[in-house]
Design a protein around this motif. Structure first.
Motif, mmCIF file in Angstrom:
data_model
loop_
_atom_site.group_PDB
_atom_site.id
_atom_site.type_symbol
_atom_site.label_atom_id
_atom_site.label_comp_id
_atom_site.label_asym_id
_atom_site.label_seq_id
_atom_site.Cartn_x
_atom_site.Cartn_y
_atom_site.Cartn_z
ATOM 1 N N GLN A 92 39.262 43.217 35.614
ATOM 2 C CA GLN A 92 38.250 44.213 35.919
ATOM 3 C C GLN A 92 37.161 44.306 34.853
ATOM 4 O OE1 GLN A 92 37.785 46.190 38.631
ATOM 5 N NE2 GLN A 92 39.478 45.156 39.676
ATOM 6 N N PHE A 93 37.534 44.189 33.576
ATOM 7 C CA PHE A 93 36.590 44.496 32.501
ATOM 8 C C PHE A 93 36.214 43.294 31.633
ATOM 9 C CE2 PHE A 93 39.013 48.396 33.385
ATOM 10 C CZ PHE A 93 37.974 49.251 33.716
ATOM 11 N N THR A 116 45.277 43.290 35.220
ATOM 12 C CA THR A 116 44.285 44.067 35.964
ATOM 13 C C THR A 116 43.109 44.457 35.065
ATOM 14 O OG1 THR A 116 46.021 44.959 37.407
ATOM 15 C CG2 THR A 116 43.922 46.145 37.337
#
Length: 363
Positions: free
Chosen positions: A91-92, A87
Motif C-alpha cells: 500500500q505505501f 499489506t
C-alpha cells in the motif's frame, strides 16, 4: 608389529580411493539421480524461502510459546504479522519504489549522453593527450552504450530472479506453516531410530547447524535493515534522487557479505554525479558512514563472530558462486559453506574421539 593396513597413511590413501570410486560410480549412474535432482530443484526455492523466513520468525513463536501460547497459535500470529507487513509494503512502499525505479531507468539514456558530452568536452580542451589515453577514451566512448545496456540487463536479470523467487511464495506459506508448527519435532523423531550415542551426535550436529544458520540469517537480516534505513536517511539529507529505491537496493546488496555494501554504492554515486557532481562525494560519505556504523557497532553486537570466516575465504567463495549460480549464488554461498564447514567439523571431532589417545590426529 604394525601391519600395512594399520599405518595411518595407508588408511588415508584407501579412504581417498574409496571416495573417488564412489564419486565415479555416482557419475556413471547419474541418470538414476536425475529425477531426484529435478524434484529437489522444483522444491528448492520454496524450501529455502520458507527456511529463511522460518529463522527470522521462529524466535517470535518460541517467545510466545514461553508465554504459554500454544505453538499453533503463535504460528498463526506470525502469519498475521507477515500479512500485515506485506499489506503495508504494497500500500505505501511499493508505489513509491515503482515510480522511482521507472524514473531511474528512464534517466539512464540521459546519463549516458551526458557522460559522452562530458568526455568530449574534456577531450576538446586538452592540447596534448597521450595516444594510449586517447585510444582508451575512444574505446570507452564507443562502448559506453554497451556498458550501460549490459548493466541494465544485469539489473533486469536480478529483478527477474527476484520475481521468480516471489512467484514461489505460493508454496512458501505451506512449508513455513509446518516448519513453525512442527519443526521442533524433527530431531526427536529422527533420534528415536538411532542408538543413544548416534542420537546424541545427531542432536549435537543439528544444534550446531541450527545455530550457524540462525546466527547468519537473523543477523544479516537485522544488519541489512539497519543499513538500508541509514542509507535512506542519508540520501534524504543530501537530497539525492530516488532515495527509497537506492536504499532498498543497498539493503538487498548488503545480504552479500563483504562486497555487497560497495556494490550498493555504485548506482547512488552515479546518480549523484549526474544530479550534481558534489552529490557523488556526499553519496560516498553516506555509504562510508553507514558501513562504519554497521561494521563497528551493529554487526559485532548482532552477529558477533558466529561464522568465523576469513575475508579471503569470503571473497573466493563469492567469486566462484557468482560465476556458477549468479545472484542467488552470491546470496546463499556463505551460509551453505558455513553449514558444510560445521558438518565436516562435527564428523571430524566425532572421528577424533574414537581414535587411540596416543594417535588422535588425522595426519
Amino acid at each position: 608389529m604394525i601391519t600395512l593396513f594399520e599405518k595411518k597413511s595407508i588408511r588415508i590413501l584407501l579412504t581417498l580411493i574409496l571416495i573417488f570410486t564412489l564419486i565415479l560410480l555416482i557419475h556413471l549412474t547419474r541418470f538414476i539421480f536425475e529425477p531426484v535432482a529435478a524434484y529437489l530443484t522444483a522444491i528448492a526455492v520454496p524450501i529455502i524461502g520458507a527456511g529463511v523466513i522460518f529463522y527470522i520468525t521462529n524466535p517470535i513463536v518460541n517467545y510466545l510459546e514461553k508465554k504459554k501460547f500454544p505453538r499453533i497459535i503463535g504460528t498463526f500470529i506470525v502469519f498475521i504479522l507477515i500479512a500485515l507487513i506485506i499489506t503495508i509494503i504494497i500500500q505505501f512502499v511499493a508505489p513509491i519504489v515503482q515510480k522511482q525505479f521507472s524514473n531511474f531507468f528512464d534517466s539512464i539514456p540521459k546519463m549516458v549522453k551526458n557522460a559522452e558530452q562530458l568526455v568530449d568536452m574534456w577531450q576538446s580542451n586538452q592540447n596534448i593527450i597521450p595516444p594510449q589515453l586517447e585510444d582508451a577514451m575512444k574505446n570507452m566512448l564507443d562502448n559506453i552504450s554497451n556498458y550501460a545496456e549490459n548493466i541494465t540487463a544485469s539489473i533486469i536479470n536480478i529483478i527477474a530472479q527476484v520475481f521468480s523467487f516471489v512467484f514461489s511464495f505460493l508454496l512458501i506459506p505451506f512449508f513455513l506453516f509446518f516448519m513453525l508448527k512442527d519443526g521442533h519435532r524433527f530431531v526427536p523423531f529422527i533420534s528415536q531410530f538411532l542408538s543413544p550415542n548416534k542420537a546424541r551426535s545427531f542432536r549435537t550436529l543439528t544444534t550446531n547447524v541450527n545455530h550457524t544458520l540462525a546466527s547468519f540469517i537473523q543477523g544479516q537480516f537485522i544488519v541489512s535493515l539497519c543499513v538500508g534505513f541509514m542509507l535512506y536517511i542519508g540520501y534524504l539529507i543530501i537530497d539525492l534522487d530516488y532515495p527509497l529505491f537506492l536504499a532498498l537496493f543497498g539493503l538487498i546488496m548488503n545480504f552479500i557479505p563483504f562486497i555487497g555494501p560497495y556494490l550498493s554504492a555504485v548506482p547512488a554515486i552515479i546518480v549523484g554525479f549526474f544530479q550534481d557532481p558534489i552529490l557523488a562525494v556526499w553519496a560516498s560519505v553516506v555509504m562510508l558512514i553507514a558501513q562504519q556504523i554497521e561494521s563497528n557497532f551493529i554487526s559485532p553486537n548482532v552477529m558477533g563472530r558466529a561464522l568465523s570466516l576469513h575475508p579471503l575465504t569470503v571473497i573466493t567463495l563469492i567469486l566462484a558462486a557468482g560465476g556458477i549460480a549468479g545472484f542467488l549464488g552470491l546470496l546463499f554461498i556463505i551460509p551453505a559453506y558455513a553449514v558444510v564447514k560445521t558438518i565436516i567439523a562435527h564428523f571430524y571431532h566425532e572421528w577424533k574421539k574414537k581414535q587411540p589417545e596416543e594417535d588422535p590426529d588425522l595426519i
